[in-house]
Design an enzyme around this catalytic site. Sequence first.
Site, mmCIF file in Angstrom:
data_model
loop_
_atom_site.group_PDB
_atom_site.id
_atom_site.type_symbol
_atom_site.label_atom_id
_atom_site.label_comp_id
_atom_site.label_asym_id
_atom_site.label_seq_id
_atom_site.Cartn_x
_atom_site.Cartn_y
_atom_site.Cartn_z
ATOM 1 N N ASP A 77 0.865 -1.181 0.000
ATOM 2 C CA ASP A 77 0.000 0.000 0.000
ATOM 3 C C ASP A 77 0.901 1.231 0.000
ATOM 4 O OD1 ASP A 77 -3.228 0.308 0.754
ATOM 5 O OD2 ASP A 77 -2.017 2.110 1.090
ATOM 6 N N THR A 113 -12.620 -3.084 -9.484
ATOM 7 C CA THR A 113 -13.759 -3.019 -10.407
ATOM 8 C C THR A 113 -13.491 -1.932 -11.433
ATOM 9 O OG1 THR A 113 -15.235 -3.768 -8.679
ATOM 10 C CG2 THR A 113 -16.250 -2.619 -10.534
ATOM 11 N N GLU A 169 -13.900 -9.270 -8.484
ATOM 12 C CA GLU A 169 -14.180 -9.695 -7.122
ATOM 13 C C GLU A 169 -15.682 -9.591 -6.858
ATOM 14 O OE1 GLU A 169 -12.080 -11.022 -4.741
ATOM 15 O OE2 GLU A 169 -14.138 -11.330 -4.108
ATOM 16 N N PHE A 170 -16.232 -10.597 -6.188
ATOM 17 C CA PHE A 170 -17.673 -10.567 -5.913
ATOM 18 C C PHE A 170 -17.981 -10.570 -4.421
ATOM 19 C CE2 PHE A 170 -17.137 -12.503 -10.116
ATOM 20 C CZ PHE A 170 -17.918 -11.629 -10.879
ATOM 21 N N LEU A 200 -34.168 -9.128 -2.832
ATOM 22 C CA LEU A 200 -35.540 -8.658 -3.048
ATOM 23 C C LEU A 200 -36.094 -8.072 -1.756
ATOM 24 C CD1 LEU A 200 -37.509 -11.212 -5.259
ATOM 25 C CD2 LEU A 200 -36.789 -8.901 -5.838
ATOM 26 N N GLY A 239 -26.905 1.226 -0.771
ATOM 27 C CA GLY A 239 -25.848 2.219 -0.575
ATOM 28 C C GLY A 239 -24.523 1.501 -0.740
ATOM 29 N N CYS A 282 -20.186 0.218 -3.767
ATOM 30 C CA CYS A 282 -20.199 -0.530 -5.038
ATOM 31 C C CYS A 282 -21.402 -0.231 -5.926
ATOM 32 C CB CYS A 282 -20.125 -2.017 -4.743
ATOM 33 S SG CYS A 282 -18.672 -2.432 -3.763
ATOM 34 N N ARG A 316 -19.863 4.645 3.578
ATOM 35 C CA ARG A 316 -19.924 5.195 2.221
ATOM 36 C C ARG A 316 -21.328 5.037 1.630
ATOM 37 N NH1 ARG A 316 -14.656 2.511 -0.295
ATOM 38 N NH2 ARG A 316 -15.235 0.915 1.201
HETATM 39 C C1 UGA Z 1 -21.881 -5.709 -3.557
HETATM 40 C C2 UGA Z 1 -22.110 -7.081 -4.230
HETATM 41 O O1 UGA Z 1 -23.131 -7.793 -3.542
HETATM 42 C C3 UGA Z 1 -20.831 -7.914 -4.224
HETATM 43 O O2 UGA Z 1 -21.033 -9.139 -4.932
HETATM 44 C C4 UGA Z 1 -19.726 -7.119 -4.915
HETATM 45 O O3 UGA Z 1 -18.486 -7.813 -4.890
HETATM 46 C C5 UGA Z 1 -19.548 -5.769 -4.213
HETATM 47 O O4 UGA Z 1 -20.803 -5.056 -4.234
HETATM 48 C C6 UGA Z 1 -18.505 -4.991 -4.965
HETATM 49 O O5 UGA Z 1 -18.721 -4.670 -6.145
HETATM 50 O O6 UGA Z 1 -17.402 -4.789 -4.434
HETATM 51 P P1 UGA Z 1 -21.714 -4.826 -1.010
HETATM 52 O O7 UGA Z 1 -21.785 -3.458 -1.601
HETATM 53 O O8 UGA Z 1 -20.650 -5.140 -0.016
HETATM 54 O O9 UGA Z 1 -21.532 -5.936 -2.198
HETATM 55 O O10 UGA Z 1 -23.081 -5.116 -0.287
HETATM 56 P P2 UGA Z 1 -24.473 -5.852 -0.622
HETATM 57 O O11 UGA Z 1 -24.696 -6.897 0.389
HETATM 58 O O12 UGA Z 1 -24.549 -6.255 -2.034
HETATM 59 O O13 UGA Z 1 -25.502 -4.677 -0.336
HETATM 60 C C7 UGA Z 1 -25.516 -3.484 -1.112
HETATM 61 C C8 UGA Z 1 -26.660 -2.600 -0.683
HETATM 62 O O14 UGA Z 1 -27.898 -3.133 -1.118
HETATM 63 C C9 UGA Z 1 -26.779 -2.372 0.828
HETATM 64 O O15 UGA Z 1 -27.032 -1.003 1.072
HETATM 65 C C10 UGA Z 1 -27.979 -3.207 1.210
HETATM 66 O O16 UGA Z 1 -28.659 -2.682 2.332
HETATM 67 C C11 UGA Z 1 -28.836 -3.101 -0.041
HETATM 68 N N1 UGA Z 1 -29.774 -4.230 -0.226
HETATM 69 C C12 UGA Z 1 -29.300 -5.500 -0.429
HETATM 70 C C13 UGA Z 1 -31.136 -3.991 -0.204
HETATM 71 O O17 UGA Z 1 -31.602 -2.848 -0.029
HETATM 72 N N2 UGA Z 1 -32.004 -5.035 -0.410
HETATM 73 C C14 UGA Z 1 -31.558 -6.296 -0.613
HETATM 74 O O18 UGA Z 1 -32.401 -7.216 -0.796
HETATM 75 C C15 UGA Z 1 -30.180 -6.545 -0.622
#
Ligand code: UGA
Length: 436
Positions: free
Chosen positions: A30, A121, A151-152, A250, A257, A260, A327
């Site tokens: 880093d 990404t 990355e996922f 869903l 938020g 990502c 964030r």
């Molecule tokens: C997301 C993707 O799920 C990952 O696969 C991906 O690697 C990552 O972005 C990335 O590009 O680095 P993340 O942002 O950590 O991961 O979190 P999520 O669990 O996907 O949630 C994202 C947002 O959607 C949160 O604010 C969560 O509250 C919201 N959300 C999620 C909903 O409002 N409803 C849902 O049913 C699911």
Amino acid sequence: MNICVVGAGYVGLVTGAVFADLGNEVVVVDNVPDRVLMLQAGHLPIYEPGLEEMVARNVSDGRLSFTTDLPGTVRRSVIVFIAVGTPPKTNGQTDLSAVEAVAQEIGRAMDRYIVVVNKSTVPVGTGEFVREVIERHQRQPVPFDVVSNPEFLREGSAIEDTLRPDRIVIGAPTQQVAMTLLELYAPLERPMIITDVPSAEMIKYASNAFLATKISFINAVANICELAGADVTQVMKGMGLDARIGPAFLQAGLGYGGSCFPKDTDSLIHTAATLGYKFDLLRAVVDVNAGRTIHFLSVIERALAPMHTRRIAILGLAFKPNTDDMREAKSIDVITRLIDLGATVCVYDPVAIPNARKVLPTLVEYADSPYAAATGADGVALITEWNEFKFLNLERLRGVMRQPIVFDGRNLWEAERMRRLGFEYYSIGRKPLRRS
Ligand code: UGA
């Protein structure tokens, strides 16, 4: 295998720790000396369940280390992962300056064949861009390959997601190069997709955009449910049992938020436009998401106006549970607006308060428990569905409030239970329960 991971953020740290755990020699680089010193001293700059233990274990076994020395590390590595930030510019475009700077340094440092892997990404076409930058900065012509390996992982379950991903995507220029990555990931025994570099880059954006679309879709349906007297949680269950739809992502609520989905949806819209395609469908997804907090605030205002006389407790600040990441957290918009309206706002979050202090308005009050936050409140608004809130002693909560009004932004509690406990209860896509 000797591996270099450039970038000690979420992706870099988790990837580095997991590769070390699989038996590789990993050095995470880093360019922020303080961050590296902190990591060398055994402190993590982020909160992620299980990460601290995994890092400590691999550091003490000598497989994982941290440094600011990129050139030296590149020269000792077989594979160099780029896992640096790709923040958005104001027009939605992805800022690739950190990726470019790392590619330049890699180019200058390399003295023999290496595989450079893009884990950050990055928009489709970046693999080619990285190849050009490296080539331009080489001191001597040395062969190398650039691979896309998106990355996922999700924050909050990053270790589990990295150890057991649904799929591993490897976008490589040739089968032979893909084999190097295949070998690295083989111990995980997960499905792997080997494809070309641009397709791998698109898989990442298309996946995030699709998940964001599911969220905005159910949130739009929630709006209709509210108007029609239907219950979106029932609708979601009914839809989710269709194997073609599935219940994941869903969950109606305040919308997405984080670092990502908001940036990746904007970036894909921008990339599409640059290539000559107007991605109206994804534009609508972004617009629906932007409307979520506005809608939630209008429900609060309708129930509690005039707001300048009100004290509101906020439960949950992080953009989602199990992380301290603020964030693009919905809590920021909600709280800022409530403060603008003159309300007194007292907040609680199990882990995000230190980060929240850096971004929330100065007038916000901080509490050390949900009950302390709710004491004397005219309303409690739940923003992040931490598990500890699900199991709150709701009678105790009601007992400390000035009036028992709850705004549930994530449908965490059961409406019937809230009614029984004597709350006036507003949630998402379900009928409000007013006290008789
Ligand atoms: C997301 C993707 O799920 C990952 O696969 C991906 O690697 C990552 O972005 C990335 O590009 O680095 P993340 O942002 O950590 O991961 O979190 P999520 O669990 O996907 O949630 C994202 C947002 O959607 C949160 O604010 C969560 O509250 C919201 N959300 C999620 C909903 O409002 N409803 C849902 O049913 C699911």
